[in-house]
Design an enzyme around this catalytic site. Structure first.
Site, mmCIF file in Angstrom:
data_model
loop_
_atom_site.group_PDB
_atom_site.id
_atom_site.type_symbol
_atom_site.label_atom_id
_atom_site.label_comp_id
_atom_site.label_asym_id
_atom_site.label_seq_id
_atom_site.Cartn_x
_atom_site.Cartn_y
_atom_site.Cartn_z
ATOM 1 N N PRO A 58 0.552 -1.164 -0.136
ATOM 2 C CA PRO A 58 -0.075 -0.058 0.100
ATOM 3 C C PRO A 58 0.648 1.315 0.115
ATOM 4 O O PRO A 58 1.878 1.402 0.506
ATOM 5 C CB PRO A 58 -1.092 -0.271 1.273
ATOM 6 C CG PRO A 58 -0.085 -1.216 2.360
ATOM 7 C CD PRO A 58 0.642 -1.974 1.413
ATOM 8 N N ASN A 59 0.280 2.078 -0.856
ATOM 9 C CA ASN A 59 0.738 3.600 -0.812
ATOM 10 C C ASN A 59 1.836 3.785 -1.690
ATOM 11 O O ASN A 59 2.421 4.916 -1.775
ATOM 12 C CB ASN A 59 0.943 4.124 0.571
ATOM 13 C CG ASN A 59 -0.073 4.101 1.341
ATOM 14 O OD1 ASN A 59 -1.152 4.542 1.044
ATOM 15 N ND2 ASN A 59 -0.123 3.468 2.722
ATOM 16 N N ARG A 79 5.188 11.012 -2.753
ATOM 17 C CA ARG A 79 4.962 10.723 -1.249
ATOM 18 C C ARG A 79 6.451 10.809 -0.423
ATOM 19 O O ARG A 79 7.352 10.119 -0.603
ATOM 20 C CB ARG A 79 4.616 9.119 -1.054
ATOM 21 C CG ARG A 79 4.470 8.510 0.343
ATOM 22 C CD ARG A 79 4.444 7.067 0.281
ATOM 23 N NE ARG A 79 4.165 6.599 1.674
ATOM 24 C CZ ARG A 79 4.265 5.393 1.935
ATOM 25 N NH1 ARG A 79 4.564 4.475 0.939
ATOM 26 N NH2 ARG A 79 4.464 5.067 3.242
ATOM 27 N N TYR A 134 11.440 8.645 0.792
ATOM 28 C CA TYR A 134 11.416 7.531 -0.067
ATOM 29 C C TYR A 134 12.112 7.876 -1.371
ATOM 30 O O TYR A 134 12.216 7.253 -2.558
ATOM 31 C CB TYR A 134 10.121 7.224 -0.366
ATOM 32 C CG TYR A 134 9.248 6.425 0.822
ATOM 33 C CD1 TYR A 134 9.844 5.675 1.402
ATOM 34 C CD2 TYR A 134 8.379 7.235 1.487
ATOM 35 C CE1 TYR A 134 9.322 4.868 2.496
ATOM 36 C CE2 TYR A 134 7.789 6.605 2.775
ATOM 37 C CZ TYR A 134 8.207 5.394 3.107
ATOM 38 O OH TYR A 134 7.488 4.771 4.200
ATOM 39 N N ASN A 161 8.109 -5.985 -1.468
ATOM 40 C CA ASN A 161 8.185 -4.588 -0.389
ATOM 41 C C ASN A 161 6.666 -4.513 0.142
ATOM 42 O O ASN A 161 5.667 -4.209 -0.644
ATOM 43 C CB ASN A 161 8.347 -3.308 -1.240
ATOM 44 C CG ASN A 161 8.496 -2.212 -0.406
ATOM 45 O OD1 ASN A 161 8.016 -2.311 0.956
ATOM 46 N ND2 ASN A 161 8.787 -1.047 -0.629
ATOM 47 N N ALA A 210 3.289 -1.050 4.619
ATOM 48 C CA ALA A 210 2.918 -1.022 6.049
ATOM 49 C C ALA A 210 2.705 -2.516 6.675
ATOM 50 O O ALA A 210 2.622 -2.738 7.641
ATOM 51 C CB ALA A 210 1.882 -0.178 6.167
ATOM 52 N N GLU A 254 12.726 -9.680 0.932
ATOM 53 C CA GLU A 254 11.957 -8.610 1.268
ATOM 54 C C GLU A 254 12.793 -7.387 1.085
ATOM 55 O O GLU A 254 14.093 -7.468 1.330
ATOM 56 C CB GLU A 254 11.777 -8.826 2.844
ATOM 57 C CG GLU A 254 10.984 -7.452 3.609
ATOM 58 C CD GLU A 254 10.861 -7.811 5.103
ATOM 59 O OE1 GLU A 254 11.234 -9.081 5.423
ATOM 60 O OE2 GLU A 254 10.384 -6.882 5.778
ATOM 61 N N HIS A 297 12.852 -3.114 1.312
ATOM 62 C CA HIS A 297 12.186 -1.608 1.730
ATOM 63 C C HIS A 297 13.195 -0.382 1.176
ATOM 64 O O HIS A 297 14.210 -0.802 1.296
ATOM 65 C CB HIS A 297 12.223 -1.590 3.380
ATOM 66 C CG HIS A 297 11.500 -2.664 4.004
ATOM 67 N ND1 HIS A 297 9.960 -2.642 3.831
ATOM 68 C CD2 HIS A 297 11.555 -3.684 4.400
ATOM 69 C CE1 HIS A 297 9.553 -3.644 4.172
ATOM 70 N NE2 HIS A 297 10.557 -4.378 4.773
ATOM 71 N N ARG A 317 14.222 4.238 11.562
ATOM 72 C CA ARG A 317 12.912 4.934 11.682
ATOM 73 C C ARG A 317 12.236 4.414 13.207
ATOM 74 O O ARG A 317 12.666 4.041 13.934
ATOM 75 C CB ARG A 317 11.885 4.925 10.384
ATOM 76 C CG ARG A 317 12.800 5.377 9.082
ATOM 77 C CD ARG A 317 11.979 5.046 7.847
ATOM 78 N NE ARG A 317 10.757 5.610 7.947
ATOM 79 C CZ ARG A 317 9.764 5.543 7.049
ATOM 80 N NH1 ARG A 317 9.824 4.458 6.239
ATOM 81 N NH2 ARG A 317 8.695 6.271 6.954
HETATM 82 C C1 DQA Z 1 8.415 0.716 3.318
HETATM 83 C C2 DQA Z 1 8.704 1.053 4.929
HETATM 84 C C3 DQA Z 1 7.538 0.623 5.538
HETATM 85 O O1 DQA Z 1 7.728 1.056 7.060
HETATM 86 C C4 DQA Z 1 6.567 1.792 4.942
HETATM 87 O O2 DQA Z 1 5.126 1.510 5.756
HETATM 88 C C5 DQA Z 1 6.266 1.796 3.560
HETATM 89 C C6 DQA Z 1 7.340 1.674 2.931
HETATM 90 C C7 DQA Z 1 9.983 1.189 2.500
HETATM 91 O O3 DQA Z 1 9.848 0.782 1.271
HETATM 92 O O4 DQA Z 1 10.676 1.677 3.017
HETATM 93 O O5 DQA Z 1 5.364 2.051 2.967
HETATM 94 O O6 DQA Z 1 8.417 -0.538 3.110
#
Ligand code: DQA
Length: 146
Positions: free
Chosen positions: A11-12, A19, A24, A75, A78, A99, A101, A108
């Site tokens: 998501p997002n 964003r 990011y 990825n 959240a 995985e 990120h 963080r």
């Molecule tokens: C994320 C890190 C997560 O904590 C966050 O909720 C994201 C992006 C990253 O790519 O750094 O949406 O996965």
């Protein structure tokens, strides 16, 4: 046919580019998709790149990868920190999982330090921005040749 690596985004992540750029970066998800397609072409892999804001959809994609794909780069965004269902789906599909990120989640908020996915992943890459996706594909290219 080239082995298929499924690249999943939670998501997002469709909002990348606008964003929280301080966290990011300025790359969009389309930029990352292109980087993955170019990297896969160099490495002789085939990729499918997807993003969803709906957890059930992500789980269905993981199930359908079983027996069809050679590995998953995910990825989970959240959902990393909340979803036992995604963890269980990754176990059920019996594929190697990396995985990724974009940000270094360990630098963080503490709620980002726990991942439900990491214990069932082959490896975890964080903090390298889109380079993490590239590194994950490079690793899979070695793995599929073994
Ligand atoms: C994320 C890190 C997560 O904590 C966050 O909720 C994201 C992006 C990253 O790519 O750094 O949406 O996965």
């Amino acid at each position: 046919m080239a082995p298929i690596i499924l690249i999943l985004n939670g998501p997002n992540l469709n909002m990348l580019g606008t964003r929280e750029p301080a966290t990011y970066g300025h790359e969009t998800l389309a930029d990352i998709s292109k980087l993955c397609a170019d990297t896969a072409a160099e490495l002789g892999l085939s990729t499918e790149f997807r993003q969803t804001n709906h957890e059930a959809e992500l789980i269905d994609w993981i199930h359908k990868a079983r027996g069809r794909c050679a590995g998953i780069v995910i990825n989970p965004a959240a959902w990393t920190h909340t979803s036992v269902a995604i963890r269980d789906a990754l176990v059920a599909c019996e594929l190697p999982v990396i995985e990724v990120h974009l940000s270094n989640v360990h630098k963080r908020e503490t709620f980002r330090h726990h991942s439900f996915v990491s214990p069932v992943a082959l490896g975890v890459i964080c903090g390298l921005g889109s380079g993490g996706y590239r590194a994950a594909l490079q690793h899979f290219s070695h793995l599929v040749k073994e």
